[in-house]
Design a protein around this motif. Structure first.
Motif, PDB file in Angstrom:
ATOM      1  N   LYS A  16       0.724  -1.210  -0.007  1.00 21.42           N
ATOM      2  CA  LYS A  16      -0.068  -0.041   0.120  1.00 21.42           C
ATOM      3  C   LYS A  16       0.759   1.161   0.038  1.00 21.42           C
ATOM      4  N   GLY A  17       0.270   2.250  -0.342  1.00 22.36           N
ATOM      5  CA  GLY A  17       0.707   3.835  -0.231  1.00 22.36           C
ATOM      6  C   GLY A  17       0.607   4.116   1.165  1.00 22.36           C
ATOM      7  N   ILE A  29      -1.927   6.801   7.373  1.00 22.02           N
ATOM      8  CA  ILE A  29      -3.184   6.192   6.224  1.00 22.02           C
ATOM      9  C   ILE A  29      -2.496   5.330   5.178  1.00 22.02           C
ATOM     10  N   ARG A  30      -2.760   4.058   5.149  1.00 19.77           N
ATOM     11  CA  ARG A  30      -2.436   3.148   4.145  1.00 19.77           C
ATOM     12  C   ARG A  30      -3.243   3.306   2.860  1.00 19.77           C
ATOM     13  N   THR A  31      -2.925   3.446   1.915  1.00 20.85           N
ATOM     14  CA  THR A  31      -3.597   3.921   0.633  1.00 20.85           C
ATOM     15  C   THR A  31      -3.717   2.650  -0.232  1.00 20.85           C
ATOM     16  N   ILE A  32      -4.642   2.724  -1.232  1.00 18.33           N
ATOM     17  CA  ILE A  32      -4.905   1.649  -2.254  1.00 18.33           C
ATOM     18  C   ILE A  32      -5.027   2.923  -3.362  1.00 18.33           C
ATOM     19  N   SER A  42      -2.612 -14.248  10.895  1.00 21.80           N
ATOM     20  CA  SER A  42      -2.944 -14.312   9.675  1.00 21.80           C
ATOM     21  C   SER A  42      -4.370 -13.736   9.454  1.00 21.80           C
ATOM     22  N   GLU A  43      -5.258 -14.236  10.547  1.00 29.85           N
ATOM     23  CA  GLU A  43      -6.778 -13.699  10.479  1.00 29.85           C
ATOM     24  C   GLU A  43      -6.830 -12.504  10.699  1.00 29.85           C
ATOM     25  N   LEU A  44      -5.887 -11.839  11.635  1.00 34.76           N
ATOM     26  CA  LEU A  44      -6.118 -10.473  11.973  1.00 34.76           C
ATOM     27  C   LEU A  44      -5.579  -9.596  10.749  1.00 34.76           C
ATOM     28  N   THR A  45      -4.366  -9.984  10.157  1.00 35.60           N
ATOM     29  CA  THR A  45      -3.826  -8.888   9.142  1.00 35.60           C
ATOM     30  C   THR A  45      -4.310  -9.248   7.676  1.00 35.60           C
ATOM     31  N   GLY A  46      -4.636 -10.500   7.553  1.00 32.51           N
ATOM     32  CA  GLY A  46      -5.103 -10.924   6.137  1.00 32.51           C
ATOM     33  C   GLY A  46      -3.990 -11.600   5.326  1.00 32.51           C
ATOM     34  N   MET A  47      -2.814 -11.642   5.917  1.00 34.21           N
ATOM     35  CA  MET A  47      -1.743 -12.146   5.262  1.00 34.21           C
ATOM     36  C   MET A  47      -1.595 -13.643   5.355  1.00 34.21           C
ATOM     37  N   SER A  93       0.269  -4.268   3.894  1.00 32.07           N
ATOM     38  CA  SER A  93       0.090  -2.691   4.094  1.00 32.07           C
ATOM     39  C   SER A  93       1.178  -1.982   4.365  1.00 32.07           C
ATOM     40  N   GLY A  94       2.496  -2.487   4.857  1.00 31.79           N
ATOM     41  CA  GLY A  94       3.603  -1.771   4.845  1.00 31.79           C
ATOM     42  C   GLY A  94       4.175  -1.294   3.674  1.00 31.79           C
ATOM     43  N   GLY A  95       4.853  -0.231   3.696  1.00 25.57           N
ATOM     44  CA  GLY A  95       5.454   0.265   2.452  1.00 25.57           C
ATOM     45  C   GLY A  95       6.722  -0.043   2.398  1.00 25.57           C
TER      46      GLY A  95
END
Length: 404
Positions: free
Chosen positions: A172-173, A252-255, A330-335, A348-350
């Motif tokens: 993400k941005g 803010i992490r952007t898409i 994984s459940e919390l982060t979606g990774m 999410s991390g840049g």
């Protein structure tokens, strides 16, 4: 190079207190190390005590750029069980600030280049090392190298940020925005004589948060949705004084679908409306601003990682407790998490890719793949010695196969 020398290099890197600065000393150390093994390099000044380092082995095309940053985040000494700037081995874990993020990755990249040079391994192209300053805040080092043209002929970019045995091809941005509120100080018993900057700040933050919440359902297929946080807030001095100033910092992490410009415009609109309808005096300043990057999931480098790293991943013996913790994360982060397969994903991390690939944010041959555990920026940060050594070997094999 023997194991003790490899440990010594990582230990030396960790000893540099490159907390949000002072990377020049690391660049000079790496230049001296590379020169010892016949690898020429260039130190590129960034500002004050900050510098990048560029080195190459091989010649011609294609060009594989490999990158790692030299800065680290700050520490809270009271929370550490060991000296964060003295690498300490305990039960096969190497503790120290930057051991995971990302001095082990940088060391592994450098050692891989040295050992390929030592063995006279033919490289039918160029491996270009880009060691950067300032990744944690602003990515000034990567931005400078991109502007100076070091990415112009690059075919593929590998960043050795901590991924463990996962291949990250999108991030993400990020926006860091400071919201400032200017009021008028007064005695708390006579608030009408003042103008409460804290109250205005709270009011406008609520409006901004509510406005952005309306866009949270927008998702990117790889990166998911926008992430909004209020991470810092300051205002007021004592209970009996109306505060004359206050500020907050948003992260803010952007898409791509709800990008940086749209968010900045939205926040500015909320501020303008608030200032026009109240006696508030709100302004904003933009700090870090990086864009989202979505690479090519079918790139050659990712295919090589899946093939070459799989046997190393298979050696890991996870305990039931470790699996339970990883599945919860994984459940919390979606990774995604797997004990058997190297997964590809966005995060999410840049990374410095947001500056390196600013002219090609979509479908570039880009991957983040490096040693490290899920403890970046945390107290008592560590990397396992086994993973550190394994990634040196993985990198060497990837580099050789990439040019075939």
């Amino acid at each position: 190079m023997n194991d003790s020398e490899k440990i010594s290099i990582l230990s030396k890197l960790i000893s540099f207190k490159s907390v949000n600065g002072h990377e020049k000393a690391i660049a000079e150390y790496l230049q001296e190390l590379l020169n010892k093994y016949g690898i020429e390099s260039e130190i590129v000044p960034v500002s004050d005590d900050r510098a990048d380092l560029v080195a190459e082995i091989g010649s011609g095309t294609p060009v594989l750029a490999v990158s790692g940053h030299m800065d680290v985040v700050d520490v809270e000494l009271a929370n550490w069980k060991t000296d964060p700037f003295t690498m300490t081995e305990i039960d096969g874990k190497l503790y120290g600030r930057g051991s995971t993020d990302m001095k082990s990755g940088l060391a592994a990249l450098v050692i891989a280049l040295i050992e390929l040079k030592q063995s006279n391994t033919p490289i039918n192209g160029t491996i270009r090392l880009l060691a950067t300053a300032g990744e944690e805040v602003g990515q000034a080092g990567a931005e400078l190298l991109q502007k100076k043209g070091y990415m112009e002929n690059v075919d593929t970019l590998l960043i050795g940020e901590p991924s463990g045995y996962r291949a990250v091809y999108a991030n993400k941005g990020e926006l860091d925005i400071t919201i400032k509120s200017k009021g008028k100080a007064a005695h708390s018993s006579m608030p009408a004589l003042g103008n409460n900057a804290v109250q205005h700040l709270i009011n406008v933050l609520n409006k901004i948060q509510a406005s952005i919440k309306g866009y949270m359902d927008i998702k990117n297929d790889v990166l998911g949705g926008t992430v909004f946080n209020i991470d810092v807030i300051n205002g007021g001095t004592q209970p009996n004084a109306i505060p004359g100033s206050a500020e907050a910092v948003l992260n803010i992490r952007t898409i791509p679908e709800f990008d940086n410009k749209k968010i900045i415009d939205l926040i500015q609109s909320e501020i303008d409306q608030y200032n026009n309808s109240t006696n508030g005096n709100i302004s904003m300043e933009i700090g870090m601003e990086i864009i989202a990057i979505i690479g090519n999931v079918n790139s050659k480098i990712i295919d090589l990682i899946k093939t070459i790293a799989q046997p190393y991943m298979s050696k890991i013996k996870y305990t039931p407790e470790q699996i339970k913790v990883a599945e919860k994360q994984s459940e919390l982060t979606g990774m995604p998490f797997s004990t058997t397969e190297i997964k590809t994903m966005g995060v999410s991390g840049g990374t410095d890719a947001s500056k390196f690939l600013i002219d090609q944010p979509n479908n570039a041959n880009y991957v983040v793949f490096g040693p490290g555990e899920n403890n970046a920026h945390q107290d008592n940060e560590y990397v396992t010695k086994e993973m550190y050594f394994d990634f040196i070997e993985i990198y060497k094999k990837i580099f050789v196969e990439f040019f075939k």
